[in-house]
Write a protein that holds these residues in place. Sequence first.
Motif, PDB file in Angstrom:
ATOM      1  N   UNK A 187      46.613  46.459  29.777  1.00  0.00           N
ATOM      2  CA  UNK A 187      45.549  46.654  30.823  1.00  0.00           C
ATOM      3  C   UNK A 187      45.595  45.515  31.739  1.00  0.00           C
ATOM      4  N   UNK A 188      45.577  45.634  32.836  1.00  0.00           N
ATOM      5  CA  UNK A 188      45.688  44.454  33.919  1.00  0.00           C
ATOM      6  C   UNK A 188      44.173  43.892  34.145  1.00  0.00           C
ATOM      7  N   UNK A 189      44.197  42.558  34.196  1.00  0.00           N
ATOM      8  CA  UNK A 189      43.140  42.000  34.409  1.00  0.00           C
ATOM      9  C   UNK A 189      43.109  41.066  35.695  1.00  0.00           C
ATOM     10  N   UNK A 190      42.027  41.132  36.352  1.00  0.00           N
ATOM     11  CA  UNK A 190      41.977  40.455  37.827  1.00  0.00           C
ATOM     12  C   UNK A 190      40.769  39.660  37.615  1.00  0.00           C
ATOM     13  N   UNK A 191      41.074  38.203  38.136  1.00  0.00           N
ATOM     14  CA  UNK A 191      39.850  37.290  38.095  1.00  0.00           C
ATOM     15  C   UNK A 191      40.030  36.370  39.343  1.00  0.00           C
ATOM     16  N   UNK A 192      38.819  36.392  39.979  1.00  0.00           N
ATOM     17  CA  UNK A 192      38.943  35.532  41.297  1.00  0.00           C
ATOM     18  C   UNK A 192      38.455  34.344  40.843  1.00  0.00           C
ATOM     19  N   UNK A 193      39.503  33.566  41.117  1.00  0.00           N
ATOM     20  CA  UNK A 193      39.248  31.747  40.626  1.00  0.00           C
ATOM     21  C   UNK A 193      39.060  30.932  42.034  1.00  0.00           C
ATOM     22  N   UNK A 194      38.921  31.637  43.059  1.00  0.00           N
ATOM     23  CA  UNK A 194      39.005  30.879  44.550  1.00  0.00           C
ATOM     24  C   UNK A 194      38.254  29.841  44.573  1.00  0.00           C
TER      25      UNK A 194
END
Length: 74
Positions: free
Chosen positions: A1-8
Amino acid sequence: MAVSVNLAKALDKAWEDKDLDQLLAAPPSALAGLTERHDQVLAETFGIRTLADLGSNKYFALAGALVALSTKTG
């Protein structure tokens, strides 16, 4: 499963578009709010030269665990 995290908001602008391997190899100053002077102090004091070193340092890991525990017991 792909995981996306916004660390900007957690990263310095120059590091926002880097992949995980690049971030782990980056100096601590890749984190927003830390400077090259912090890199120098962390390296001289704790031998921390990368974000991987910082995240796996036993003192910082223990402090993080204590904070996490405090939210469960309070």
